[in-house]
Design an enzyme around this catalytic site. Structure first.
Site, PDB file in Angstrom:
ATOM      1  N   ASP A  70      52.012  25.047   0.841  1.00  0.00           N
ATOM      2  CA  ASP A  70      52.235  25.708   2.130  1.00  0.00           C
ATOM      3  C   ASP A  70      53.697  25.608   2.571  1.00  0.00           C
ATOM      4  O   ASP A  70      54.105  26.255   3.536  1.00  0.00           O
ATOM      5  CB  ASP A  70      51.341  25.062   3.205  1.00  0.00           C
TER       6      ASP A  70
ATOM      7  N   LYS B 232      40.314  31.834   1.511  1.00  0.00           N
ATOM      8  CA  LYS B 232      41.113  31.212   0.437  1.00  0.00           C
ATOM      9  C   LYS B 232      40.220  30.841  -0.738  1.00  0.00           C
ATOM     10  O   LYS B 232      40.580  31.036  -1.892  1.00  0.00           O
ATOM     11  CB  LYS B 232      41.853  29.972   0.993  1.00  0.00           C
TER      12      LYS B 232
ATOM     13  N   GLN C 117      44.740  22.483   6.422  1.00  0.00           N
ATOM     14  CA  GLN C 117      44.521  23.632   7.309  1.00  0.00           C
ATOM     15  C   GLN C 117      44.787  23.229   8.761  1.00  0.00           C
ATOM     16  O   GLN C 117      44.223  22.260   9.251  1.00  0.00           O
ATOM     17  CB  GLN C 117      43.064  24.117   7.150  1.00  0.00           C
TER      18      GLN C 117
END
Ligand code: NAD
Length: 279
Positions: A115, A48, A92
């Protein structure tokens, strides 16, 4: 049979993102929170970071020790919510078991939830409102659109019901007017159900689980699975690709299918968050 090339679609999206970024008055910023030392998470965060660098998106990583308390994690998220240089916040997963991930997702400002895991964005997706949808299923929708796969009226079977992939995938397909069936580990007669599918999306994490006898002639097969073969660097999907591909009209490979699109969709969501905040 056509192999859906995730790299081709993600490169195309990358160019679209670059054009959108030229219209922004500020540089978009993504903040990633990583907790502990999960090896796969380190790799995903590095990828990322690399893509942010390529696109000129500001990237900051906040690495917390696996002994961090829930209060400290929540405090960091609240600070990032208030930070004007941050457009997108990503926690994450996985995070250590002593932490409450649902509370953490709920704390992320829905406007910065790139997300799409906060309850507000999940609710908006279910109500077919504009929202941040989770990157993997949203990327799959873009791939299907790019290859002109007809979704409306088709029977789509999603195998897997996780919050990250299966459930939002089913919602996106439903919003695109597919008739959707969700299968999971307790489903009876899985093979018979999957055999009736025009579109199959598999996200279970079991190597080569879907075999050619489960697939209807001409079906579209999307393989989300990432399974590492022990003692080798090889990665295989949830679909027995070599045998299943002969029966499909379209199929995604592993690697090179869904994976590249997931990261690019995250980048797209960060730019969208920045655009929304500029309005
Ligand atoms: P998960 O473990 O959270 O969920 C797995 C789901 O599969 C569960 O809902 C379970 O009910 C279902 N399942 C398990 N065994 C089954 C069986 N025998 N029959 C039917 N259903 C069964 O997993 P996840 O986070 O949704 O990820 C699934 C896979 O996708 C993993 O391999 C993961 O690494 C991969 N993944 C890939 C990407 C990508 O970008 N390519 C992104 C996320 C996840």
């Amino acid at each position: 049979m056509t192999i859906i090339d995730g790299k081709y679609v993600s490169d195309k999206c990358k160019e679209e993102i670059k054009i959108k970024m030229r219209g922004l008055s500020k540089t978009p910023g993504l903040a990633v929170i990583r907790v502990g030392e999960d090896e796969a998470s380190k790799i995903y965060v590095r990828l990322k970071h690399k893509m942010c660098e390529e696109l000129g998106i500001n990237f900051t990583e906040h690495h917390l020790p696996d002994t961090v308390s829930q209060e400290e994690l929540i405090k960091l998220i609240q600070e990032l919510n208030e930070d004007d240089t941050v457009d997108g916040i990503l926690l994450q997963s996985p995070i250590p078991y002593h932490l409450n991930i649902l509370e953490a997702f709920q704390t992320i400002s829905p406007q910065k939830d790139v997300d799409g895991f906060s309850p507000i964005n999940v609710g908006k997706l279910v109500q077919k409102q504009d929202s941040f949808a989770p990157c993997t299923p949203l990327g799959i929708m873009k791939m299907l659109q790019e290859y002109d796969v007809q979704i409306e009226g088709k029977h789509a079977v999603v195998i897997g019901r996780s919050n990250i992939v299966g459930r939002p995938m089913a919602e996106l397909l439903l919003n695109a007017n597919a008739t959707v069936t969700i299968c999971h580990s307790k489903t009876e007669n899985l093979k018979e159900i999957v055999k009736t599918a025009d579109i199959v999306v598999v996200a279970i994490g079991k190597p080569k689980f879907i075999t050619e006898d489960m697939i209807q002639e001409g079906a579209v097969v999307v393989d989300v699975g990432i399974n590492r073969i022990p003692d080798s660097k090889k990665i295989v999907g949830d679909v027995d690709f070599d045998n299943v591909k002969e029966k499909c009209s379209y199929i995604t490979p592993v690697p090179g299918g869904v994976g590249p699109m997931t990261i690019m969709t995250l980048m797209s969501n960060v730019v969208k968050a920045c655009e929304n905040r500029e309005r």
